[in-house]
Design a protein around this motif. Structure first.
Motif, PDB file in Angstrom:
ATOM      1  N   GLY A   7     -46.177-121.639  54.433  1.00  0.00           N
ATOM      2  CA  GLY A   7     -46.717-120.467  54.650  1.00  0.00           C
ATOM      3  C   GLY A   7     -47.804-119.818  52.952  1.00  0.00           C
ATOM      4  N   ALA A   8     -48.958-119.533  53.531  1.00  0.00           N
ATOM      5  CA  ALA A   8     -49.558-119.497  51.422  1.00  0.00           C
ATOM      6  C   ALA A   8     -49.409-117.786  52.302  1.00  0.00           C
ATOM      7  CB  ALA A   8     -50.666-120.600  51.297  1.00  0.00           C
ATOM      8  N   LEU A  10     -48.159-113.799  50.680  1.00  0.00           N
ATOM      9  CA  LEU A  10     -47.548-113.398  48.876  1.00  0.00           C
ATOM     10  C   LEU A  10     -46.886-114.001  48.221  1.00  0.00           C
ATOM     11  CD1 LEU A  10     -48.328-109.205  49.737  1.00  0.00           C
ATOM     12  CD2 LEU A  10     -49.579-111.157  48.698  1.00  0.00           C
ATOM     13  N   ASP A  32     -53.507-121.375  58.422  1.00  0.00           N
ATOM     14  CA  ASP A  32     -55.028-120.989  58.951  1.00  0.00           C
ATOM     15  C   ASP A  32     -56.310-121.764  57.526  1.00  0.00           C
ATOM     16  OD1 ASP A  32     -54.599-118.703  59.523  1.00  0.00           O
ATOM     17  OD2 ASP A  32     -54.837-117.510  57.442  1.00  0.00           O
ATOM     18  N   ARG A 101     -56.152-106.453  47.802  1.00  0.00           N
ATOM     19  CA  ARG A 101     -55.498-107.084  48.815  1.00  0.00           C
ATOM     20  C   ARG A 101     -56.235-109.190  48.709  1.00  0.00           C
ATOM     21  NH1 ARG A 101     -50.682-106.475  53.172  1.00  0.00           N
ATOM     22  NH2 ARG A 101     -50.948-108.855  53.572  1.00  0.00           N
ATOM     23  N   GLU A 121     -49.729-126.823  60.494  1.00  0.00           N
ATOM     24  CA  GLU A 121     -49.714-126.103  60.857  1.00  0.00           C
ATOM     25  C   GLU A 121     -48.454-126.221  61.439  1.00  0.00           C
ATOM     26  OE1 GLU A 121     -50.528-124.553  65.189  1.00  0.00           O
ATOM     27  OE2 GLU A 121     -48.751-123.636  65.523  1.00  0.00           O
ATOM     28  N   PHE A 122     -46.719-125.655  60.836  1.00  0.00           N
ATOM     29  CA  PHE A 122     -46.230-126.034  60.864  1.00  0.00           C
ATOM     30  C   PHE A 122     -45.279-126.635  61.666  1.00  0.00           C
ATOM     31  CE2 PHE A 122     -41.342-125.525  60.983  1.00  0.00           C
ATOM     32  CZ  PHE A 122     -40.009-125.879  60.166  1.00  0.00           C
ATOM     33  N   ALA A 157     -41.913-120.063  62.361  1.00  0.00           N
ATOM     34  CA  ALA A 157     -41.223-121.130  63.295  1.00  0.00           C
ATOM     35  C   ALA A 157     -40.462-122.215  63.016  1.00  0.00           C
ATOM     36  CB  ALA A 157     -42.861-121.859  63.376  1.00  0.00           C
ATOM     37  N   LEU A 241     -37.684-116.769  52.873  1.00  0.00           N
ATOM     38  CA  LEU A 241     -38.409-115.720  52.551  1.00  0.00           C
ATOM     39  C   LEU A 241     -39.366-114.794  53.112  1.00  0.00           C
ATOM     40  CD1 LEU A 241     -41.224-115.325  50.757  1.00  0.00           C
ATOM     41  CD2 LEU A 241     -40.064-117.108  49.184  1.00  0.00           C
TER      42      LEU A 241
HETATM   43  C1  LIG Z   1     -51.687-102.929  57.770  1.00  0.00           C
HETATM   44  C2  LIG Z   1     -50.384-102.921  57.096  1.00  0.00           C
HETATM   45  C3  LIG Z   1     -50.263-102.566  55.498  1.00  0.00           C
HETATM   46  C4  LIG Z   1     -49.425-102.941  54.397  1.00  0.00           C
HETATM   47  N1  LIG Z   1     -49.723-102.680  53.186  1.00  0.00           N
HETATM   48  C5  LIG Z   1     -48.581-103.139  52.260  1.00  0.00           C
HETATM   49  C6  LIG Z   1     -48.513-102.352  51.102  1.00  0.00           C
HETATM   50  O1  LIG Z   1     -49.208-101.340  50.431  1.00  0.00           O
HETATM   51  N2  LIG Z   1     -46.974-102.958  49.947  1.00  0.00           N
HETATM   52  C7  LIG Z   1     -46.351-103.939  50.418  1.00  0.00           C
HETATM   53  O2  LIG Z   1     -45.848-104.645  49.931  1.00  0.00           O
HETATM   54  N3  LIG Z   1     -46.230-104.415  52.373  1.00  0.00           N
HETATM   55  C8  LIG Z   1     -47.207-104.816  52.723  1.00  0.00           C
HETATM   56  N4  LIG Z   1     -47.361-104.723  54.035  1.00  0.00           N
HETATM   57  C9  LIG Z   1     -46.819-105.237  54.731  1.00  0.00           C
HETATM   58  C10 LIG Z   1     -46.958-107.285  53.590  1.00  0.00           C
HETATM   59  O3  LIG Z   1     -48.926-107.047  53.974  1.00  0.00           O
HETATM   60  C11 LIG Z   1     -46.089-108.006  53.847  1.00  0.00           C
HETATM   61  O4  LIG Z   1     -44.782-107.906  54.393  1.00  0.00           O
HETATM   62  C12 LIG Z   1     -46.409-109.271  53.520  1.00  0.00           C
HETATM   63  O5  LIG Z   1     -47.253-109.933  53.711  1.00  0.00           O
HETATM   64  C13 LIG Z   1     -45.081-110.172  53.883  1.00  0.00           C
HETATM   65  O6  LIG Z   1     -45.479-112.059  52.878  1.00  0.00           O
HETATM   66  P1  LIG Z   1     -44.844-113.031  53.002  1.00  0.00           P
HETATM   67  O7  LIG Z   1     -45.513-113.916  52.205  1.00  0.00           O
HETATM   68  O8  LIG Z   1     -43.610-112.825  53.631  1.00  0.00           O
HETATM   69  O9  LIG Z   1     -45.670-113.049  54.601  1.00  0.00           O
HETATM   70  P2  LIG Z   1     -47.082-113.172  55.195  1.00  0.00           P
HETATM   71  O10 LIG Z   1     -47.813-112.704  53.789  1.00  0.00           O
HETATM   72  O11 LIG Z   1     -47.022-112.364  56.835  1.00  0.00           O
HETATM   73  O12 LIG Z   1     -47.905-114.794  54.873  1.00  0.00           O
HETATM   74  C14 LIG Z   1     -46.936-115.901  55.894  1.00  0.00           C
HETATM   75  C15 LIG Z   1     -48.074-117.267  55.722  1.00  0.00           C
HETATM   76  O13 LIG Z   1     -47.964-117.900  56.404  1.00  0.00           O
HETATM   77  C16 LIG Z   1     -48.885-118.470  57.432  1.00  0.00           C
HETATM   78  N5  LIG Z   1     -48.116-119.212  58.633  1.00  0.00           N
HETATM   79  C17 LIG Z   1     -47.356-118.679  59.431  1.00  0.00           C
HETATM   80  N6  LIG Z   1     -46.530-119.392  60.153  1.00  0.00           N
HETATM   81  C18 LIG Z   1     -47.071-120.239  59.645  1.00  0.00           C
HETATM   82  C19 LIG Z   1     -46.681-122.613  60.546  1.00  0.00           C
HETATM   83  N7  LIG Z   1     -46.328-122.637  61.798  1.00  0.00           N
HETATM   84  N8  LIG Z   1     -47.697-123.102  59.295  1.00  0.00           N
HETATM   85  C20 LIG Z   1     -47.811-123.398  58.039  1.00  0.00           C
HETATM   86  N9  LIG Z   1     -48.317-121.207  57.765  1.00  0.00           N
HETATM   87  C21 LIG Z   1     -47.749-120.397  58.241  1.00  0.00           C
HETATM   88  C22 LIG Z   1     -49.348-117.468  57.936  1.00  0.00           C
HETATM   89  O14 LIG Z   1     -50.700-117.891  57.906  1.00  0.00           O
HETATM   90  C23 LIG Z   1     -49.895-116.689  56.317  1.00  0.00           C
HETATM   91  O15 LIG Z   1     -50.604-117.156  55.263  1.00  0.00           O
HETATM   92  C24 LIG Z   1     -47.985-104.177  54.534  1.00  0.00           C
HETATM   93  C25 LIG Z   1     -48.457-104.699  56.277  1.00  0.00           C
HETATM   94  C26 LIG Z   1     -49.771-104.457  57.112  1.00  0.00           C
HETATM   95  C27 LIG Z   1     -49.500-105.002  58.341  1.00  0.00           C
END
Ligand SMILES: Cc1cc2nc3c(=O)[nH]c(=O)nc-3n(C[C@H](O)[C@H](O)[C@H](O)COP(=O)(O)OP(=O)(O)OC[C@H]3O[C@@H](n4cnc5c(N)ncnc54)[C@H](O)[C@@H]3O)c2cc1C
Length: 302
Positions: A7-8, A10, A32, A101, A121-122, A157, A241
């Motif tokens: 997952g790339a 944040l 993606d 963003r 895709e993992f 996943a 995470l």
């Molecule tokens: C409308 C909205 C507004 C928000 N506003 C805020 C805000 O203001 N401040 C804040 O802190 N948070 C906010 N959030 C929450 C924040 O966007 C998420 O909590 C944050 O993006 C989580 O980061 P992450 O790295 O855990 O996961 P994600 O950012 O969801 O990244 C996961 C990545 O894994 C990839 N992935 C998924 N499955 C697979 C697979 N099987 N194989 C390979 N890759 C895969 C996805 O494509 C994605 O790129 C908001 C959310 C929404 C929906």
């Protein structure tokens, strides 16, 4: 030590920068394509997120993020739906700043060309007898790592295979929420009109509810008392995470970056020989459970 991050987002990208700066071999696999997909415009980043970015990213990347954030919010504008009056209140703004963003994502991807593999895709992993973890991708690729990190978001996943008992329950309902502090509407007569019972209106399948909510105990303290973090799960060279393990509407991005910082610090300690890899993951996991599940709503128990 080699770390494979799924997952790339944040969290995954913040971790990748931090690990690379600590001299750890890291590969990120992202489902993606490189062109990505739209994920909104604005992200509210508070001190947790900024501290994580400063700890993990190269200084120029941090300078870029800081230079492109919105200014500090010093006041909140409130449009009253009672009398249509627009009021500005100073000093009540949520701490933190808005970042663009897509720009933050672009900054996070900068200089990681050799680290991030798109269109991957993992699908599954297997822990091997020598302690390493083998991972498989939908296109048939495989890789092997000392540590596997699931940073693959709410539908993770990795989590589904690592912690199969954890369920994300979709109730099928969708809700749009808004809230105003009681003191902001005190002078309007609205709280007195509503009383302690919610007032609701049903319009063509949609329900609108207006209610007064007075907390008898602060939410953080009640959450600490009533929602203990889930029971610890066994430590393996696999971890999670961000949204993959805890959900925090509105600040999950900050928690994901904060997790990345703590995991990076623990793995860097292991890399320097100060800790075993499993001890490092255990240390991170304890901190993540404390921070992620007391400041966020637990997605599920284990
Ligand atoms: C409308 C909205 C507004 C928000 N506003 C805020 C805000 O203001 N401040 C804040 O802190 N948070 C906010 N959030 C929450 C924040 O966007 C998420 O909590 C944050 O993006 C989580 O980061 P992450 O790295 O855990 O996961 P994600 O950012 O969801 O990244 C996961 C990545 O894994 C990839 N992935 C998924 N499955 C697979 C697979 N099987 N194989 C390979 N890759 C895969 C996805 O494509 C994605 O790129 C908001 C959310 C929404 C929906």
């Amino acid at each position: 030590m080699k770390v494979v991050v799924i997952g790339a987002g944040l969290g995954g990208l913040t971790l990748a920068h931090g690990l690379r700066r600590a001299g750890i071999d890291v590969v990120v696999y992202e489902r993606d394509a490189a062109s990505g997909r739209p994920q909104g415009v604005s992200l509210h980043v508070d001190e947790r997120g900024m501290t994580a970015l400063r700890a993990c990213l190269p200084p120029a990347h941090v300078a870029m993020v800081e230079a492109t954030t919105g200014g500090p919010r010093e006041r909140t504008l409130t449009l009253s739906d009672v009398d249509g009056e627009l009021t500005a209140e100073a000093g009540r703004a949520r701490p933190g700043r808005q970042v663009h963003r897509p720009l933050l994502k672009a900054v996070l991807l900068t200089d990681l060309d050799d680290v991030v593999s798109f269109g991957a895709e993992f699908t599954r992993f297997e822990q091997r007898a020598d302690g390493t973890v083998r991972v498989w991708f939908a296109d048939g690729r495989t890789d092997t790592a000392d540590v596997l990190v699931g940073a693959d978001g709410i539908g993770s996943a990795v989590r589904r295979r690592y912690l199969p008992d954890v369920q994300v329950v979709d109730t099928g309902r969708r809700m749009i929420m808004g809230a105003a502090p009681l003191r902001a509407v005190l002078g309007t007569g609205l709280p007195g009109l509503i009383g302690d019972n919610p007032a609701s209106a049903h319009i063509r399948g949609t329900t609108i509810v207006v209610a007064v909510l007075r907390f008898t105990e602060s939410r953080p303290s009640a959450r600490r008392r009533w929602l203990p973090p889930p029971a610890p799960w066994p430590v393996r060279p696999i971890t999670l995470l961000g949204d993959a393990i805890h959900l925090a509407p509105g600040f999950g991005g900050n928690l994901a970056m904060q997790d990345a910082r703590h995991l990076c610090e623990a793995l860097a300690d292991a890399h320097r020989g100060r800790l075993g890899v499993l001890d490092a993951i255990g240390t991170y996991k304890d901190m993540m459970r404390r921070n992620g599940f007391t400041s966020a709503s637990a997605k599920a128990g284990t």
